[in-house]
Design a protein around this motif. Structure first.
Motif, PDB file in Angstrom:
ATOM      1  N   UNK A 116       5.152   4.363   5.543  1.00  0.00           N
ATOM      2  CA  UNK A 116       4.682   5.454   4.797  1.00  0.00           C
ATOM      3  C   UNK A 116       4.613   6.540   6.192  1.00  0.00           C
ATOM      4  N   UNK A 117       5.400   6.240   7.180  1.00  0.00           N
ATOM      5  CA  UNK A 117       5.391   6.954   8.491  1.00  0.00           C
ATOM      6  C   UNK A 117       6.147   8.054   8.259  1.00  0.00           C
ATOM      7  N   UNK A 118       5.704   9.126   8.295  1.00  0.00           N
ATOM      8  CA  UNK A 118       6.610  10.451   8.175  1.00  0.00           C
ATOM      9  C   UNK A 118       7.336  10.711   9.184  1.00  0.00           C
ATOM     10  N   UNK A 119       8.725  10.661   9.170  1.00  0.00           N
ATOM     11  CA  UNK A 119       9.741  10.966  10.383  1.00  0.00           C
ATOM     12  C   UNK A 119      10.333  12.303  10.338  1.00  0.00           C
TER      13      UNK A 119
ATOM     14  N   UNK B 118       1.473   6.889  14.104  1.00  0.00           N
ATOM     15  CA  UNK B 118       1.967   6.042  15.308  1.00  0.00           C
ATOM     16  C   UNK B 118       3.443   5.984  15.527  1.00  0.00           C
ATOM     17  N   UNK B 119       3.855   6.211  16.514  1.00  0.00           N
ATOM     18  CA  UNK B 119       5.345   6.571  16.979  1.00  0.00           C
ATOM     19  C   UNK B 119       5.954   4.965  16.550  1.00  0.00           C
ATOM     20  N   UNK B 120       7.197   5.428  16.047  1.00  0.00           N
ATOM     21  CA  UNK B 120       8.080   4.237  15.659  1.00  0.00           C
ATOM     22  C   UNK B 120       8.285   3.330  17.023  1.00  0.00           C
ATOM     23  N   UNK B 121       8.599   3.848  18.015  1.00  0.00           N
ATOM     24  CA  UNK B 121       9.032   2.907  19.237  1.00  0.00           C
ATOM     25  C   UNK B 121       7.673   2.035  19.468  1.00  0.00           C
ATOM     26  N   UNK B 122       6.654   2.280  19.345  1.00  0.00           N
ATOM     27  CA  UNK B 122       5.476   1.289  19.559  1.00  0.00           C
ATOM     28  C   UNK B 122       5.522   0.346  18.405  1.00  0.00           C
ATOM     29  N   UNK B 123       5.793   0.678  17.290  1.00  0.00           N
ATOM     30  CA  UNK B 123       5.816  -0.528  16.278  1.00  0.00           C
ATOM     31  C   UNK B 123       6.677  -1.297  16.426  1.00  0.00           C
TER      32      UNK B 123
ATOM     33  N   UNK C  62      14.712   7.516  10.438  1.00  0.00           N
ATOM     34  CA  UNK C  62      14.469   6.966   9.418  1.00  0.00           C
ATOM     35  C   UNK C  62      15.337   5.730   9.275  1.00  0.00           C
ATOM     36  N   UNK C  63      16.619   5.718   9.952  1.00  0.00           N
ATOM     37  CA  UNK C  63      17.185   4.090  10.182  1.00  0.00           C
ATOM     38  C   UNK C  63      16.354   3.326  10.744  1.00  0.00           C
TER      39      UNK C  63
ATOM     40  N   UNK D  85       3.946  -3.396   8.004  1.00  0.00           N
ATOM     41  CA  UNK D  85       5.206  -2.842   7.095  1.00  0.00           C
ATOM     42  C   UNK D  85       4.671  -1.820   6.270  1.00  0.00           C
ATOM     43  N   UNK D  86       3.568  -1.762   5.727  1.00  0.00           N
ATOM     44  CA  UNK D  86       3.101  -0.354   4.867  1.00  0.00           C
ATOM     45  C   UNK D  86       2.955   0.715   5.701  1.00  0.00           C
ATOM     46  N   UNK D  87       2.619   0.409   6.916  1.00  0.00           N
ATOM     47  CA  UNK D  87       2.338   1.648   7.749  1.00  0.00           C
ATOM     48  C   UNK D  87       3.562   2.320   8.219  1.00  0.00           C
ATOM     49  N   UNK D  88       4.475   1.557   8.543  1.00  0.00           N
ATOM     50  CA  UNK D  88       6.017   2.053   8.855  1.00  0.00           C
ATOM     51  C   UNK D  88       6.511   2.650   7.952  1.00  0.00           C
TER      52      UNK D  88
END
Length: 99
Positions: A52-55, A1-6, A63-64, A47-50
């Motif tokens: 564990x997200x591989x950037x 899941x893209x970080x921008x959506x989260x 990462x920031x 929070x757990x999904x974020x």
């Protein structure tokens, strides 16, 4: 899941005001407690999904952003837990079945 959506999918929790629970019935307090517990679980899963997200390394600042989103979720969980404690205190003082 893209970080921008989260990053864009959070809602804020208003400041905790124990007085707002004074006028609630036991059933309403029970419902509010369940809703708060659900929100805590949902936020913890997010929070757990974020976390564990591989950037990808080529994504500058990824990462920031991941850290900021995880920290924001942690703060939200803490506020929800405070709200939950206020509901529990109100239930204990008015609802004999919650003792």
């Amino acid at each position: 899941m893209p970080l921008t959506l989260i990053a864009g999918c959070s809602s804020s929790v208003a400041s905790i005001n124990p007085a707002k629970y004074d006028g609630m019935s036991c059933a309403e307090l029970n419902s509010a407690l369940g809703d708060t517990a659900t929100d805590i679980s949902r936020t913890a899963i997010s929070r757990g999904k974020v976390a564990n997200t591989s950037v990808p390394t080529w994504l500058l600042g990824g990462e920031r952003v991941k850290t900021v989103v995880a920290n924001r979720d942690t703060a939200r969980i803490e506020r929800l837990q405070q709200q939950q404690q206020a509901i529990i205190a109100a239930r204990k003082s008015r609802c004999p079945s919650s003792q």
